[in-house]
Design a protein around this motif. Structure first.
Motif, PDB file in Angstrom:
ATOM      1  N   GLY A   1       0.747  -1.291   0.042  1.00  0.00           N
ATOM      2  CA  GLY A   1       0.159  -0.321  -0.157  1.00  0.00           C
ATOM      3  C   GLY A   1       0.940   1.278  -0.066  1.00  0.00           C
ATOM      4  O   GLY A   1       0.542   2.101  -0.662  1.00  0.00           O
ATOM      5  N   ILE A   2       1.745   1.272   0.998  1.00  0.00           N
ATOM      6  CA  ILE A   2       2.630   2.510   0.912  1.00  0.00           C
ATOM      7  C   ILE A   2       3.525   2.744  -0.208  1.00  0.00           C
ATOM      8  O   ILE A   2       3.699   3.677  -0.938  1.00  0.00           O
ATOM      9  N   GLY A   3       3.929   1.368  -0.790  1.00  0.00           N
ATOM     10  CA  GLY A   3       4.861   1.390  -2.084  1.00  0.00           C
ATOM     11  C   GLY A   3       4.057   2.195  -3.280  1.00  0.00           C
ATOM     12  O   GLY A   3       4.753   2.951  -4.015  1.00  0.00           O
ATOM     13  N   ILE A   4       2.898   1.765  -3.335  1.00  0.00           N
ATOM     14  CA  ILE A   4       1.972   1.963  -4.586  1.00  0.00           C
ATOM     15  C   ILE A   4       1.818   3.236  -4.457  1.00  0.00           C
ATOM     16  O   ILE A   4       1.987   4.171  -5.469  1.00  0.00           O
ATOM     17  N   VAL A   5       1.528   4.091  -3.024  1.00  0.00           N
ATOM     18  CA  VAL A   5       1.081   5.339  -3.142  1.00  0.00           C
ATOM     19  C   VAL A   5       2.201   6.237  -3.216  1.00  0.00           C
ATOM     20  O   VAL A   5       2.144   7.381  -4.050  1.00  0.00           O
ATOM     21  N   LEU A   6       3.438   5.971  -2.734  1.00  0.00           N
ATOM     22  CA  LEU A   6       4.752   6.527  -3.202  1.00  0.00           C
ATOM     23  C   LEU A   6       4.814   6.546  -4.573  1.00  0.00           C
ATOM     24  O   LEU A   6       5.498   7.588  -5.186  1.00  0.00           O
ATOM     25  N   ALA A   7       4.927   5.466  -5.195  1.00  0.00           N
ATOM     26  CA  ALA A   7       5.038   5.387  -6.787  1.00  0.00           C
ATOM     27  C   ALA A   7       4.052   5.972  -7.593  1.00  0.00           C
ATOM     28  O   ALA A   7       4.421   7.010  -8.441  1.00  0.00           O
ATOM     29  N   VAL A   8       2.939   6.341  -7.240  1.00  0.00           N
ATOM     30  CA  VAL A   8       2.047   7.043  -7.845  1.00  0.00           C
ATOM     31  C   VAL A   8       2.531   8.484  -7.832  1.00  0.00           C
ATOM     32  O   VAL A   8       2.315   9.324  -8.736  1.00  0.00           O
ATOM     33  N   LEU A   9       2.758   8.847  -6.466  1.00  0.00           N
ATOM     34  CA  LEU A   9       3.189  10.385  -6.178  1.00  0.00           C
ATOM     35  C   LEU A   9       4.305  10.712  -7.258  1.00  0.00           C
ATOM     36  O   LEU A   9       4.364  11.778  -7.646  1.00  0.00           O
ATOM     37  N   LEU A  10       5.369   9.961  -7.155  1.00  0.00           N
ATOM     38  CA  LEU A  10       6.706  10.085  -7.653  1.00  0.00           C
ATOM     39  C   LEU A  10       6.274  10.223  -9.307  1.00  0.00           C
ATOM     40  O   LEU A  10       7.209  10.849  -9.996  1.00  0.00           O
ATOM     41  N   ASP A  11       5.303   9.411  -9.727  1.00  0.00           N
ATOM     42  CA  ASP A  11       4.948   9.386 -11.166  1.00  0.00           C
ATOM     43  C   ASP A  11       4.511  10.593 -11.877  1.00  0.00           C
ATOM     44  O   ASP A  11       4.407  10.833 -12.870  1.00  0.00           O
ATOM     45  N   GLN A  12       4.190  11.468 -11.001  1.00  0.00           N
ATOM     46  CA  GLN A  12       3.665  12.895 -11.210  1.00  0.00           C
ATOM     47  C   GLN A  12       4.830  13.859 -11.692  1.00  0.00           C
ATOM     48  O   GLN A  12       4.521  14.999 -12.008  1.00  0.00           O
ATOM     49  N   LYS A  13       5.979  13.108 -11.859  1.00  0.00           N
ATOM     50  CA  LYS A  13       7.257  14.092 -12.295  1.00  0.00           C
ATOM     51  C   LYS A  13       7.223  15.303 -11.274  1.00  0.00           C
ATOM     52  O   LYS A  13       7.573  16.686 -11.738  1.00  0.00           O
ATOM     53  N   ILE A  14       7.008  14.925  -9.846  1.00  0.00           N
ATOM     54  CA  ILE A  14       7.432  16.224  -8.870  1.00  0.00           C
ATOM     55  C   ILE A  14       8.975  16.608  -9.030  1.00  0.00           C
ATOM     56  O   ILE A  14       9.927  15.856  -9.392  1.00  0.00           O
ATOM     57  N   ARG A  15       9.120  17.723  -8.224  1.00  0.00           N
ATOM     58  CA  ARG A  15      10.503  18.330  -8.261  1.00  0.00           C
ATOM     59  C   ARG A  15      11.455  17.376  -7.259  1.00  0.00           C
ATOM     60  O   ARG A  15      10.869  16.799  -6.261  1.00  0.00           O
TER      61      ARG A  15
END
Length: 297
Positions: free
Chosen positions: A89-103
């Motif tokens: 759960g934590i890994g998927i959420v972090l991956a989705v957030l990082l997939d937004q091309k954040i700074r």
């Protein structure tokens, strides 16, 4: 010239096999050979030292009558469900957030992945300090004036297994994030853009389109985490030592205690075989489905 060609062909055909042969033999003897030997010991009267007198299912009966074994099995169920579910759960959420091309994505990804670079011994030792009521979080809160704050899970027999879950999640969530982030980066952007044109929201796109496309990643991650959960030994020994008492025992620590500290080698061998069966129950169906898929392909 033909003789030289024949020698070259012979070397090209047999040299790789000769190079790999020692590793193959050592693996065959020290892995599969010892699995067979351990399996035989579980049917003998072995105690302090190996004894090859046949005892049938006596060691397994003793194992199943041992209350400590069932505590270890219950703890494994708690740890596996919370560790695997939480890490995914934590890994998927972090991956989705990082997939937004954040700074600063690279720096954030490195921070999340850093715990995976540590061994479970280091993780267990660090969290033992953090959760120690006399050294860690509880003492810090008391020093800040929160004198009624308590966080004594490490020395509480009802909560000690959850400290292992916390340490395991901290260790493995970044690894799960990396696997899913790699999978997300492999999804065709045109699919996401087409769904956005049709009016689908971003959460719905990930839930209905992207994550189902990552089924191989999900199965692979599930396999790895399940394997870690079943064979967890070093984390338990470094963090709780199986205590207080044996309240945080897992089958791996139970096996070690029976075989090497209590002189019950046969019972320890039987518990090791039960762990092997648990791993096989996860691995074999997965391998069968993959081989069947490749065969149909």
């Amino acid at each position: 010239m033909p003789v030289r060609t024949a020698h070259y062909g012979f070397a090209e055909r047999w040299l790789p096999r000769l190079v790999l042969a020692p590793s193959f033999v050592l693996t065959l003897v020290f892995l599969y050979g010892f699995i067979v030997w351990n399996g035989y010991l579980s049917f003998t009267t072995s105690r302090m030292l190996p004894n090859y007198e046949w005892a049938g299912l006596a060691q397994y009966i003793t194992l199943f009558e041992n209350e400590r074994w069932w505590v270890a099995v219950r703890n494994l169920g708690i740890f596996a469900v919370l560790f695997i579910g939480g890490a995914m759960g934590i890994g998927i959420v972090l991956a989705v957030l990082l997939d937004q091309k954040i700074r600063f994505e690279g720096a954030i990804r490195t921070i999340y992945l850093y715990p995976m670079a540590l061994s479970f011994i280091v993780t267990g030792t660090a969290w033992k300090w953090i959760l120690n009521p006399g050294l860690g979080i509880e003492k810090l809160m008391h020093d800040w004036g929160f004198t009624h704050f308590t966080f004594d899970w490490l020395v509480n027999s009802d909560m000690s297994i959850y400290t292992v879950v916390l340490a395991g999640l901290w260790q493995s969530s970044g690894f799960v994030m990396a696997l899913f982030l790699a999978g997300l980066r492999g999804v065709d952007d045109s699919i996401i853009k087409a769904a956005q044109i049709d009016g689908a929201s971003l959460p719905r796109i990930y839930w209905k389109i992207v994550l189902p496309a990552l089924r191989p990643v999900v199965f692979s991650t599930l396999m790895v985490l399940s394997h870690i959960a079943i064979k967890s030994f070093d984390l338990i020994m470094a963090l709780t030592g199986g205590g207080p008492g044996y309240s945080s025992d897992l089958p791996a620590t139970f096996m070690y205690s029976m075989a090497f500290t209590r002189g019950q080698m046969g019972v320890g061998a039987a518990s090791a075989m039960m762990m092997l069966m648990a791993v096989a129950a996860i691995v074999v169906p997965y391998l069968y489905s993959e081989l069947r898929k490749d065969g149909n392909g």
